[in-house]
Scaffold this motif. Structure first.
Motif, mmCIF file in Angstrom:
data_model
loop_
_atom_site.group_PDB
_atom_site.id
_atom_site.type_symbol
_atom_site.label_atom_id
_atom_site.label_comp_id
_atom_site.label_asym_id
_atom_site.label_seq_id
_atom_site.Cartn_x
_atom_site.Cartn_y
_atom_site.Cartn_z
ATOM 1 N N ILE A 81 0.824 -1.203 0.000
ATOM 2 C CA ILE A 81 0.000 0.000 0.000
ATOM 3 C C ILE A 81 0.861 1.258 0.000
ATOM 4 O O ILE A 81 0.543 2.262 -0.635
ATOM 5 C CB ILE A 81 -0.948 -0.002 1.221
ATOM 6 N N ALA A 82 2.001 1.200 0.713
ATOM 7 C CA ALA A 82 2.848 2.388 0.865
ATOM 8 C C ALA A 82 3.693 2.686 -0.359
ATOM 9 O O ALA A 82 4.151 3.810 -0.542
ATOM 10 C CB ALA A 82 3.755 2.229 2.086
ATOM 11 N N THR A 83 3.906 1.684 -1.224
ATOM 12 C CA THR A 83 4.787 1.917 -2.377
ATOM 13 C C THR A 83 4.051 2.708 -3.452
ATOM 14 O O THR A 83 2.818 2.794 -3.461
ATOM 15 C CB THR A 83 5.281 0.577 -2.957
ATOM 16 N N SER A 84 4.807 3.284 -4.351
ATOM 17 C CA SER A 84 4.186 4.053 -5.423
ATOM 18 C C SER A 84 3.533 3.114 -6.432
ATOM 19 O O SER A 84 3.927 1.953 -6.581
ATOM 20 C CB SER A 84 5.234 4.922 -6.130
ATOM 21 N N PHE A 85 2.528 3.641 -7.121
ATOM 22 C CA PHE A 85 1.808 2.839 -8.102
ATOM 23 C C PHE A 85 2.741 2.368 -9.220
ATOM 24 O O PHE A 85 2.648 1.238 -9.686
ATOM 25 C CB PHE A 85 0.655 3.667 -8.682
ATOM 26 N N ARG A 86 3.666 3.236 -9.632
ATOM 27 C CA ARG A 86 4.586 2.894 -10.710
ATOM 28 C C ARG A 86 5.488 1.728 -10.301
ATOM 29 O O ARG A 86 5.722 0.794 -11.085
ATOM 30 C CB ARG A 86 5.445 4.109 -11.082
ATOM 31 N N GLN A 87 6.004 1.756 -9.062
ATOM 32 C CA GLN A 87 6.854 0.665 -8.594
ATOM 33 C C GLN A 87 6.071 -0.641 -8.532
ATOM 34 O O GLN A 87 6.592 -1.705 -8.872
ATOM 35 C CB GLN A 87 7.417 1.004 -7.220
ATOM 36 N N LEU A 88 4.822 -0.542 -8.096
ATOM 37 C CA LEU A 88 3.995 -1.745 -8.004
ATOM 38 C C LEU A 88 3.752 -2.341 -9.383
ATOM 39 O O LEU A 88 3.759 -3.564 -9.555
ATOM 40 C CB LEU A 88 2.673 -1.395 -7.331
ATOM 41 N N GLU A 89 3.566 -1.494 -10.372
ATOM 42 C CA GLU A 89 3.412 -1.990 -11.746
ATOM 43 C C GLU A 89 4.663 -2.721 -12.204
ATOM 44 O O GLU A 89 4.582 -3.758 -12.863
ATOM 45 C CB GLU A 89 3.133 -0.814 -12.692
ATOM 46 N N GLU A 90 5.846 -2.179 -11.882
ATOM 47 C CA GLU A 90 7.100 -2.782 -12.326
ATOM 48 C C GLU A 90 7.359 -4.115 -11.635
ATOM 49 O O GLU A 90 7.876 -5.058 -12.248
ATOM 50 C CB GLU A 90 8.249 -1.813 -12.053
ATOM 51 N N ILE A 91 7.019 -4.223 -10.343
ATOM 52 C CA ILE A 91 7.244 -5.471 -9.604
ATOM 53 C C ILE A 91 6.281 -6.552 -10.066
ATOM 54 O O ILE A 91 6.670 -7.707 -10.263
ATOM 55 C CB ILE A 91 7.090 -5.216 -8.091
ATOM 56 N N THR A 150 6.592 16.044 -17.775
ATOM 57 C CA THR A 150 7.034 14.969 -18.675
ATOM 58 C C THR A 150 7.098 13.648 -17.920
ATOM 59 O O THR A 150 7.218 13.621 -16.695
ATOM 60 C CB THR A 150 8.426 15.260 -19.279
ATOM 61 N N HIS A 151 7.036 12.572 -18.670
ATOM 62 C CA HIS A 151 7.148 11.227 -18.098
ATOM 63 C C HIS A 151 7.646 10.301 -19.194
ATOM 64 O O HIS A 151 7.256 10.427 -20.361
ATOM 65 C CB HIS A 151 5.793 10.756 -17.572
ATOM 66 N N ARG A 152 8.509 9.351 -18.826
ATOM 67 C CA ARG A 152 9.037 8.383 -19.789
ATOM 68 C C ARG A 152 8.730 6.968 -19.318
ATOM 69 O O ARG A 152 8.779 6.678 -18.116
ATOM 70 C CB ARG A 152 10.540 8.549 -19.965
ATOM 71 N N TYR A 153 8.448 6.099 -20.252
ATOM 72 C CA TYR A 153 8.232 4.690 -19.937
ATOM 73 C C TYR A 153 8.537 3.851 -21.167
ATOM 74 O O TYR A 153 8.612 4.368 -22.291
ATOM 75 C CB TYR A 153 6.796 4.435 -19.451
ATOM 76 N N PHE A 154 8.714 2.552 -20.941
ATOM 77 C CA PHE A 154 9.038 1.658 -22.057
ATOM 78 C C PHE A 154 7.770 1.330 -22.830
ATOM 79 O O PHE A 154 6.770 0.884 -22.257
ATOM 80 C CB PHE A 154 9.680 0.374 -21.551
ATOM 81 N N HIS A 155 7.801 1.549 -24.111
ATOM 82 C CA HIS A 155 6.658 1.301 -24.988
ATOM 83 C C HIS A 155 6.914 0.010 -25.760
ATOM 84 O O HIS A 155 7.841 -0.055 -26.573
ATOM 85 C CB HIS A 155 6.476 2.481 -25.943
ATOM 86 N N TYR A 208 1.362 8.584 -11.223
ATOM 87 C CA TYR A 208 2.739 8.672 -11.681
ATOM 88 C C TYR A 208 3.303 10.022 -11.248
ATOM 89 O O TYR A 208 2.587 11.020 -11.207
ATOM 90 C CB TYR A 208 2.829 8.577 -13.215
ATOM 91 N N GLU A 209 4.590 10.023 -10.959
ATOM 92 C CA GLU A 209 5.254 11.269 -10.571
ATOM 93 C C GLU A 209 5.970 11.856 -11.786
ATOM 94 O O GLU A 209 6.685 11.140 -12.488
ATOM 95 C CB GLU A 209 6.262 10.995 -9.455
ATOM 96 N N PRO A 210 5.789 13.142 -12.046
ATOM 97 C CA PRO A 210 6.471 13.748 -13.202
ATOM 98 C C PRO A 210 7.987 13.654 -13.059
ATOM 99 O O PRO A 210 8.531 13.822 -11.971
ATOM 100 C CB PRO A 210 6.011 15.214 -13.154
#
Length: 551
Positions: free
Chosen positions: A91-101, A329-334, A377-379
């Motif tokens: 719950i405490a982790t960021s949404f982006r990190q949770l997606e990656e894990i 801005t934000h970057r991610y793997f497409h 997501y964090e900019p």
């Protein structure tokens, strides 16, 4: 992880350990009393021994019971504590990190690995009691005969060396099984969520069952089999050494030595008595090592679940006058491009009572922009400004929004409603959304969630209404609705929300309704190519100043 759990229950663990030591010590004393009774000189001596035997037997039974009960409670509490710990970290982790894990790794930690670690506490009393019995038996052998004791030390040394080498090899197999377990949980999810697709395509179903799910199950099975087989082979090596030790004592060390009858009798009793504890000890140690492997997996997973560094806020969402994104801005793997995808820089402004449509082709970055906007997501650069102040507490900022994304989750309970007459409001909304004949709100919970995807989205809309947040985001919400209700959503519900002073962002492909928007934002390849003021019917290009409806 094991050290952490031990610290959490130190008092109970110490008490249970002392009880285990007492139980093991009493068990060894019982053997000495039996040996003494067999060689007692008269009836009076045997009577005294009988009294001591009874007292020791009662003490052993009580200590064993206390130890087993306390360690069982420790096991149950350890699993509950681990699950709460993992859940809190998630719950405490960021949404982006949770997606990656990935969800399957977390699910594996919550179920399989936590259960394995908890089983360590069930094995502890077995290990302790058996270890005390074995050590006590060896001490009794030392008292009976030093040569026998020294031979026992040699046997233990050889057994320990063999066990250590086997342990190193077995742990490698168990580590591979533990890692594959995380992948297996992902396949389990596919087994349920992909049920329709699997039943519509026999060849796909067969390949999934045999080459995907079946392969993963076989890897976990085979690696665990190999690891545990190595442990059991080491156990067989230990048994062989015990028998060799017996032969050494019977035919070499004792022989015709003085008092050999007493030594032989004591040795026979100790041998018979120690076989079961030795076997139990050798079988329990591999399971304890399996718990260590699972503990390491939990440590690896929870370490990756880094705390976002924000305390949860219970503040009610407050209305805002102006929300702006400045150079965000934000970057991610497409996956489609097989490269990093850059979103932005984005410059947008939102105000109360504004109905905004976000449109663009698939993969243009619309959903990512929505996740940036709501604070999931964090900019990476730029800033989000709320009422003239840069956002500092991201969790407090997120309370401004209610969002229904295309991959939304519907909880069985209304967890975030602000009013007390929850059932009445919920049922009124269900009637408004034409669902009252299929589902009701009772005791703050939906009576069923077994509905079509479109109907489940309407339930999610009920939740969004009850949350009463100032900013609502709908990601392709109308995509699963029938034409009649799609028209109701665009022409009745959205204008109603706008009239209530809500800011509404709608991600949509339904171009026939674009004329209803106050502002139309067009995206291509992660860039905003146009911002159109539909109220004035005048397009604004991305190089112009961002639209501010409030001004």
């Amino acid at each position: 992880m094991l050290a952490y759990l031990i610290r959490q229950s130190r008092t109970v663990l110490i008490t249970a350990t002392v009880a285990s030591v007492i139980a093991g010590g009493c068990s060894v004393l019982l053997v000495t009393q039996i040996n003494a009774a067999l060689t007692a000189p008269d009836h009076a001596a045997r009577t005294a021994l009988a009294v001591r035997f009874a007292v020791i037997a009662v003490a052993a039974a009580l200590a064993h019971t206390v130890s087993s009960v306390l360690f069982e409670r420790l096991s149950i509490r350890a699993q509950a504590h681990l699950r709460r710990f993992i859940a809190d970290k998630t719950i405490a982790t960021s949404f982006r990190q949770l997606e990656e894990i990935g969800g399957p790794r977390v699910q594996s930690a919550l179920s399989e690995h936590s259960a394995s670690v908890a089983s360590f506490f069930v094995n502890v009393p077995v290990i302790l009691v058996n270890a005390i019995i074995v050590l006590g038996g060896l001490a009794y052998l030392a008292w009976l005969s030093w040569p026998v004791f020294l031979a026992a030390l040699v046997v233990i040394g050889l057994g320990s060396l063999g066990y250590h080498l086997a342990h190193l090899k077995a742990i490698r197999h168990l580590d591979v099984a533990a890692r594959e377990q995380d992948t297996l949980f992902d396949h389990f999810r596919s087994l349920i969520e992909g049920a329709k697709e699997l039943r519509l395509h026999a060849a796909k179903r067969a390949r999934f069952a045999d080459h995907v799910l079946g392969r993963s199950i076989d890897v976990v099975r085979s690696e665990r089999e190999r690891g545990m087989s190595v442990f059991l082979a080491a156990s067989g090596w230990g048994s062989f050494l015990i028998y060799a030790f017996i032969g050494l004592v019977l035919f070499v060390l004792v022989g015709d030595a003085p008092d050999s009858a007493r030594v032989m009798t004591g040795f026979a009793l100790i041998f018979i008595y120690l076989m079961a504890p030795l076997e139990g000890l050798l079988l329990s140690l591999p399971r304890a090592n399996l718990a260590r492997v699972s503990a390491r997996r939990i440590e690896a997973i929870t370490s990756a679940l880094a705390d976002a560094g924000e305390a949860a806020t219970a503040e009610s969402p407050r209305a805002f006058q102006r929300l702006a994104l400045h150079g965000v801005t934000h970057r991610y793997f497409h996956e489609g491009l097989d490269d990093l995808f850059t979103l932005g820089p984005v410059n947008l402004t939102f105000a109360p009572g504004q109905l905004v449509f976000l449109v663009g082709g698939n993969g243009s970055g619309k959903t990512t922009l929505a996740k940036l906007l709501v604070g999931l997501y964090e900019p990476e650069s730029g800033e989000i400004v709320l009422d003239g102040q840069p956002v500092e507490s991201r969790d407090r900022y997120r309370q401004t929004f209610s969002a229904i994304f295309s991959d939304f989750h519907l909880f069985d309970r209304l967890l975030d409603a602000a009013t007390g007459d929850l059932d009445e409001q919920g049922n009124r909304l269900l009637k408004k959304l034409q669902l009252h004949h299929k589902v009701q709100v009772q005791g703050g919970a939906f009576t069923t969630r077994a509905l079509s995807q479109g109907q489940r989205k309407r339930l999610a809309l009920v939740v969004a209404y009850l949350e009463d947040r100032p900013f609502l985001v709908f990601d392709e919400w109308a995509a699963d609705q029938d034409p009649l209700f799609k028209d109701v959503f665009y022409r009745e519900l959205l204008p109603e929300l706008k009239a209530l002073g809500k800011t509404v962002l709608v991600i949509s492909h339904d171009d026939r309704y674009f004329d209803l928007a106050d502002t139309l934002i067009r995206m291509e390849s992660g860039q905003i190519v146009a911002v159109e003021d539909c109220t004035a019917h005048a397009p604004r290009q991305r190089d112009e100043a961002p639209l501010d409806v409030a001004s």
